[in-house]
Design a protein around this motif. Structure first.
Motif, PDB file in Angstrom:
ATOM      1  N   PHE A 184      48.916  57.685  53.877  1.00 32.11           N
ATOM      2  CA  PHE A 184      48.363  58.742  53.023  1.00 32.11           C
ATOM      3  C   PHE A 184      48.459  60.137  53.637  1.00 32.11           C
ATOM      4  O   PHE A 184      48.463  61.132  52.933  1.00 32.11           O
ATOM      5  CB  PHE A 184      46.889  58.433  52.708  1.00 32.11           C
ATOM      6  N   ILE A 185      48.470  60.193  54.974  1.00 30.07           N
ATOM      7  CA  ILE A 185      48.465  61.495  55.651  1.00 30.07           C
ATOM      8  C   ILE A 185      49.592  61.518  56.691  1.00 30.07           C
ATOM      9  O   ILE A 185      49.695  60.599  57.510  1.00 30.07           O
ATOM     10  CB  ILE A 185      47.095  61.748  56.328  1.00 30.07           C
ATOM     11  N   ALA A 186      50.400  62.554  56.664  1.00 27.94           N
ATOM     12  CA  ALA A 186      51.503  62.653  57.635  1.00 27.94           C
ATOM     13  C   ALA A 186      50.958  63.117  58.990  1.00 27.94           C
ATOM     14  O   ALA A 186      49.892  63.753  59.058  1.00 27.94           O
ATOM     15  CB  ALA A 186      52.542  63.648  57.130  1.00 27.94           C
ATOM     16  N   ASP A 187      51.695  62.786  60.054  1.00 23.46           N
ATOM     17  CA  ASP A 187      51.243  63.059  61.426  1.00 23.46           C
ATOM     18  C   ASP A 187      50.876  64.528  61.655  1.00 23.46           C
ATOM     19  O   ASP A 187      49.931  64.845  62.357  1.00 23.46           O
ATOM     20  CB  ASP A 187      52.346  62.686  62.432  1.00 23.46           C
ATOM     21  N   ASN A 188      51.661  65.443  61.054  1.00 26.66           N
ATOM     22  CA  ASN A 188      51.452  66.869  61.343  1.00 26.66           C
ATOM     23  C   ASN A 188      50.232  67.459  60.620  1.00 26.66           C
ATOM     24  O   ASN A 188      49.796  68.573  60.937  1.00 26.66           O
ATOM     25  CB  ASN A 188      52.697  67.666  60.938  1.00 26.66           C
ATOM     26  N   GLU A 189      49.659  66.725  59.658  1.00 25.47           N
ATOM     27  CA  GLU A 189      48.614  67.336  58.819  1.00 25.47           C
ATOM     28  C   GLU A 189      47.324  67.634  59.584  1.00 25.47           C
ATOM     29  O   GLU A 189      46.627  68.592  59.269  1.00 25.47           O
ATOM     30  CB  GLU A 189      48.348  66.474  57.584  1.00 25.47           C
ATOM     31  N   LEU A 190      47.024  66.805  60.577  1.00 24.72           N
ATOM     32  CA  LEU A 190      45.818  67.061  61.361  1.00 24.72           C
ATOM     33  C   LEU A 190      46.005  68.355  62.160  1.00 24.72           C
ATOM     34  O   LEU A 190      45.093  69.188  62.240  1.00 24.72           O
ATOM     35  CB  LEU A 190      45.521  65.880  62.293  1.00 24.72           C
ATOM     36  N   ASP A 191      47.198  68.530  62.705  1.00 24.67           N
ATOM     37  CA  ASP A 191      47.481  69.760  63.461  1.00 24.67           C
ATOM     38  C   ASP A 191      47.417  70.994  62.567  1.00 24.67           C
ATOM     39  O   ASP A 191      46.985  72.067  63.001  1.00 24.67           O
ATOM     40  CB  ASP A 191      48.861  69.670  64.124  1.00 24.67           C
ATOM     41  N   GLU A 192      47.840  70.816  61.332  1.00 21.51           N
ATOM     42  CA  GLU A 192      47.853  71.975  60.424  1.00 21.51           C
ATOM     43  C   GLU A 192      46.446  72.495  60.132  1.00 21.51           C
ATOM     44  O   GLU A 192      46.265  73.673  59.845  1.00 21.51           O
ATOM     45  CB  GLU A 192      48.556  71.607  59.112  1.00 21.51           C
ATOM     46  N   ILE A 193      45.460  71.620  60.212  1.00 17.53           N
ATOM     47  CA  ILE A 193      44.093  72.039  59.852  1.00 17.53           C
ATOM     48  C   ILE A 193      43.238  72.312  61.105  1.00 17.53           C
ATOM     49  O   ILE A 193      42.117  72.788  61.026  1.00 17.53           O
ATOM     50  CB  ILE A 193      43.438  70.959  58.943  1.00 17.53           C
ATOM     51  N   LYS A 194      43.799  72.015  62.279  1.00 12.41           N
ATOM     52  CA  LYS A 194      42.954  72.020  63.489  1.00 12.41           C
ATOM     53  C   LYS A 194      42.315  73.385  63.794  1.00 12.41           C
ATOM     54  O   LYS A 194      41.187  73.450  64.276  1.00 12.41           O
ATOM     55  CB  LYS A 194      43.674  71.426  64.690  1.00 12.41           C
ATOM     56  N   ASP A 195      43.030  74.480  63.500  1.00 13.74           N
ATOM     57  CA  ASP A 195      42.439  75.795  63.788  1.00 13.74           C
ATOM     58  C   ASP A 195      41.266  76.108  62.858  1.00 13.74           C
ATOM     59  O   ASP A 195      40.269  76.678  63.275  1.00 13.74           O
ATOM     60  CB  ASP A 195      43.501  76.889  63.702  1.00 13.74           C
ATOM     61  N   GLN A 196      41.415  75.695  61.615  1.00 13.91           N
ATOM     62  CA  GLN A 196      40.293  75.873  60.671  1.00 13.91           C
ATOM     63  C   GLN A 196      39.068  75.084  61.129  1.00 13.91           C
ATOM     64  O   GLN A 196      37.942  75.539  61.027  1.00 13.91           O
ATOM     65  CB  GLN A 196      40.687  75.314  59.303  1.00 13.91           C
ATOM     66  N   VAL A 197      39.332  73.871  61.625  1.00 13.86           N
ATOM     67  CA  VAL A 197      38.225  73.019  62.081  1.00 13.86           C
ATOM     68  C   VAL A 197      37.565  73.641  63.321  1.00 13.86           C
ATOM     69  O   VAL A 197      36.339  73.684  63.434  1.00 13.86           O
ATOM     70  CB  VAL A 197      38.706  71.576  62.377  1.00 13.86           C
ATOM     71  N   ARG A 198      38.413  74.147  64.213  1.00 12.98           N
ATOM     72  CA  ARG A 198      37.871  74.790  65.418  1.00 12.98           C
ATOM     73  C   ARG A 198      36.969  75.965  65.027  1.00 12.98           C
ATOM     74  O   ARG A 198      35.859  76.113  65.534  1.00 12.98           O
ATOM     75  CB  ARG A 198      39.019  75.276  66.323  1.00 12.98           C
ATOM     76  N   PHE A 199      37.420  76.741  64.071  1.00 18.45           N
ATOM     77  CA  PHE A 199      36.645  77.895  63.619  1.00 18.45           C
ATOM     78  C   PHE A 199      35.327  77.435  62.985  1.00 18.45           C
ATOM     79  O   PHE A 199      34.252  77.989  63.263  1.00 18.45           O
ATOM     80  CB  PHE A 199      37.472  78.723  62.620  1.00 18.45           C
TER      81      PHE A 199
END
Ligand code: PA5
Length: 447
Positions: free
Chosen positions: A14-29
């Motif tokens: 359901f989720i591609a490998d890169n998708e977590l990386d794509e959101i990681k900065d938003q999550v950090r913020f």
């Protein structure tokens, strides 16, 4: 060592490998917003360091109240609604048993819950269950003005007075409420009830590790220090602001990624009846925190195996907007071998002698595979043991995740403005003073 192991393998399709990386900065913020108290509702984030700031002195009033109740009562009636009861109910089921009241021995105290419904039948039945047993009341309301618990409190006060007299009744009431304001606080001061304080900076659904949850837990015989220790350790375990190092942030991130793909309902599933109230507590935590501005994941729950024979069909083949988060226990508190009979009349020869825990786990694994094949993304929260420290960690894990998730949704995760709407309609229809204008409108609508 962390009691939780978070597993996202069920997202593979359901989720591609890169998708977590794509959101990681938003999550950090979002995480930094929470940690630095710079976001909406920051005044209600004291739960963040609460467990690690508790000590013997701060817990002493809770222990004193619990000891007094244990000494003079066979039953404690906990009166509260929402965050004022779901946490302690979850903890007692999880750590003692959903059958705690049937299993008590010797001096152990039964704990019943009231004030979470307006039903006369429920009150009457609880009244009959208590019968002539000695009892005390812990009335819990942060606002001190919530109608359902206030009504139930009237009933049980009357019953206490009838049994113990005016003065005797007062000694059997503990009011857990705001330090300064609210009708309950005022009444407690006027009548001289013992009070425990709900901290200003902690909202109802985040209050399980304050006196709100800890007094009923302590009365039921839970080691509250160990629950707090689990949550305090979790504060360190889940401190990183990197989704790859912090499973609570990864959980928040995956939920958000799934939501953006149209998976807007989350089912918290379990394989232990003693976890049913974990889901009830979690539903309030998630739903009241996230469900704002027409946004948020709808929190739902399933109790397996039973719900495989009710909700199972929908989960397998219904609308594909669901994802599932399964809470699984690695080491069950009890295990039983499936009895040996040596015959196959019931078709179970292949299972006999096997551990029931292993069969339960295999069923859980099978269901994940079937649901994933049916198009339901799967997350799993494995908990090493169903003990106090594990529960403390689980509480912190979900609280942290929803705080971060709320900021990812750009809403205030710590208020609940929508809860007022039903109250306005109810008060108007009940002709509560102060609601005259709305009363007219609502009565007219019903004509
Ligand atoms: O999370 C919250 O603050 C609410 O859901 C409350 O727990 C719930 O409304 C009960 O409120 P009170 O404790 O003020 O009676």
């Amino acid at each position: 060592m962390a009691a939780i192991h978070f597993d996202s393998n069920g997202l593979e399709n359901f989720i591609a490998d890169n998708e977590l990386d794509e959101i990681k900065d938003q999550v950090r913020f979002a995480h930094q917003t929470l940690v630095n108290k710079t976001g909406a509702g920051a005044d209600f984030t004291d739960w963040f360091h609460w467990a690690s700031s508790q000590d013997q002195a701060s817990l002493a009033p809770i222990h004193q109240a619990a000891d007094a109740i244990k000494k003079n009562s066979k039953v404690l009636v906990v009166i509260g609604i929402g965050g004022s009861y779901l946490g302690s109910r979850m903890a007692i089921d999880f750590l003692k048993s959903p059958w705690h009241n049937e299993l008590v021995q010797g001096d152990e105290v039964k704990v019943y819950f009231a004030g979470n419904a307006m039903s006369p039948m429920a009150l009457d039945e609880l009244d009959r269950v208590i019968g002539d047993q000695d009892f005390s009341v812990n009335v819990i309301s942060k606002s001190g003005t919530t109608t359902e618990p206030a009504v139930a409190f009237r009933f049980f006060k009357q019953r206490l007075v009838a049994k113990y007299g005016e003065e005797g009744a007062k000694k059997r009431i503990v009011a857990t409420t705001d330090a300064k304001k609210g009708a309950l606080k005022n009444e407690a001061t006027a009548e001289g009830y013992q009070t425990l304080v709900i901290p200003d900076g902690i909202g109802g659904r985040f209050s399980v590790l304050s006196a709100v949850g800890l007094l009923p837990m302590a009365v039921a015989g839970v080691n509250i220090e160990n629950v707090l220790a689990g949550a305090a350790a979790a504060e360190k375990t889940y401190s990183s602001d990197d989704v790859h190092d912090n499973p609570a942030l990864a959980y928040a991130a995956y939920r958000r990624i799934l939501y953006d793909k149209g998976y807007t309902t989350e089912i918290l599933a379990n394989w232990e009846p003693s976890l049913q109230y974990l889901s009830e507590w979690w539903k309030q935590l998630m739903g009241e925190s996230e469900g704002k501005n027409q946004k948020g994941i709808y929190p739902s729950s399933a109790n397996y195996s039973t719900d495989l024979h009710s909700l199972g069909q929908y989960i397998q083949e219904g609308r594909r907007d669901l994802f599932e988060t399964v809470v699984r226990i690695d080491h069950s508190k009890h295990d039983l071998p499936i009895p040996k009979t040596g015959n196959n009349e019931d078709g179970l020869l292949y299972l006999e002698g096997k551990s029931l825990e292993e069969v339960n786990k295999t069923a859980a694994t099978g269901v994940v595979l079937a649901h994933v094949d049916g198009g339901v993304p799967n997350l799993a929260v494995f908990l090493d043991r169903q003990d106090e420290a594990g529960l403390g960690e689980l509480i912190y894990f979900f609280e942290l995740a929803v705080g971060v998730s709320g900021y990812l949704f750009n809403i205030n995760p710590f208020n609940q403005p929508g809860v007022e709407a039903y109250k306005t309609a109810m008060f108007a229809l009940l002709d509560k003073p102060g609601y005259e204008e709305q009363s007219q409108v609502y009565h007219d609508r019903l004509k």
